[in-house]
Design a protein around this motif. Structure first.
Motif, PDB file in Angstrom:
ATOM      1  N   ARG A  22      17.036 -20.893 -29.687  1.00 61.62           N
ATOM      2  CA  ARG A  22      16.971 -20.121 -28.440  1.00 61.62           C
ATOM      3  C   ARG A  22      16.030 -20.842 -27.494  1.00 61.62           C
ATOM      4  NH1 ARG A  22      20.616 -16.541 -27.602  1.00 61.62           N
ATOM      5  NH2 ARG A  22      19.255 -15.090 -26.555  1.00 61.62           N
TER       6      ARG A  22
ATOM      7  N   GLN B  42      14.620 -21.415 -23.182  1.00 62.30           N
ATOM      8  CA  GLN B  42      14.545 -20.913 -21.816  1.00 62.30           C
ATOM      9  C   GLN B  42      13.795 -21.910 -20.949  1.00 62.30           C
ATOM     10  OE1 GLN B  42      11.983 -17.624 -23.493  1.00 62.30           O
ATOM     11  NE2 GLN B  42      11.470 -17.480 -21.333  1.00 62.30           N
TER      12      GLN B  42
ATOM     13  N   THR C 262       7.551 -21.834 -20.068  1.00 60.00           N
ATOM     14  CA  THR C 262       8.972 -21.494 -20.165  1.00 60.00           C
ATOM     15  C   THR C 262       9.044 -19.966 -20.124  1.00 60.00           C
ATOM     16  OG1 THR C 262       8.812 -21.680 -22.572  1.00 60.00           O
ATOM     17  CG2 THR C 262       9.708 -23.566 -21.400  1.00 60.00           C
TER      18      THR C 262
ATOM     19  N   THR D 263      17.345 -16.481 -21.452  1.00 61.72           N
ATOM     20  CA  THR D 263      17.188 -17.126 -22.753  1.00 61.72           C
ATOM     21  C   THR D 263      18.570 -17.276 -23.369  1.00 61.72           C
ATOM     22  OG1 THR D 263      15.031 -16.093 -23.055  1.00 61.72           O
ATOM     23  CG2 THR D 263      16.088 -16.976 -25.020  1.00 61.72           C
TER      24      THR D 263
ATOM     25  N   GLN E  14      11.238 -28.380 -26.709  1.00 63.94           N
ATOM     26  CA  GLN E  14      11.923 -27.516 -25.757  1.00 63.94           C
ATOM     27  C   GLN E  14      11.214 -27.539 -24.414  1.00 63.94           C
ATOM     28  OE1 GLN E  14      11.540 -23.265 -25.931  1.00 63.94           O
ATOM     29  NE2 GLN E  14      12.325 -23.341 -23.872  1.00 63.94           N
TER      30      GLN E  14
END
Length: 120
Positions: A5, A7, A53, A58, A89
């Motif tokens: 996941r 974002q 983030t 998401t 990420q």
């Protein structure tokens, strides 16, 4: 590798949504374009600086990255060999935000395509 996941920052997310409104290109596709534009430039993510983030969108990484998932993860690992998970990420999100800066002013799909083909 990247977490399942992911974002972006609120700023990048807002820019992607505005671009979608102008061009019709979904945020996940324009995020891919922005990421690769940033990778082609001299931009480097600084892992010492915490990158926020904090966006509300998401998505799982297959949605964000699509068919570019493997090459995106390989490029990130090649560029940032010491990063894992959340930091990787954050590097991806920082590259998307950097790359979208040059695309966000496009008002048409044709303009976006032309801009995506040019160098930084």
């Amino acid at each position: 590798m990247l977490p399942n996941r992911m974002q972006l920052s609120r700023t990048a997310e807002e820019q992607l949504k505005k671009l979608k409104g102008y061009t019709g290109v979904t945020p996940n596709v324009s995020a891919r374009i922005a990421f690769f534009r940033s990778i082609e430039s001299d931009f480097k993510y600084d892992p010492v600086t915490e990158y926020a983030t904090n966006g509300s969108l998401t998505l799982d990484k297959i949605t964000w990255l699509g068919r570019t998932q493997e090459v995106t993860e390989l490029l990130l690992k090649h560029t940032y060999p010491d990063l894992e998970g959340k930091q990787l990420q954050q590097a991806w999100a920082a590259h998307v935000e950097h790359g979208i800066a040059s695309l966000r002013t496009q008002k048409t799909l044709f303009g976006l395509i032309e801009r995506a083909k040019t160098k930084f």
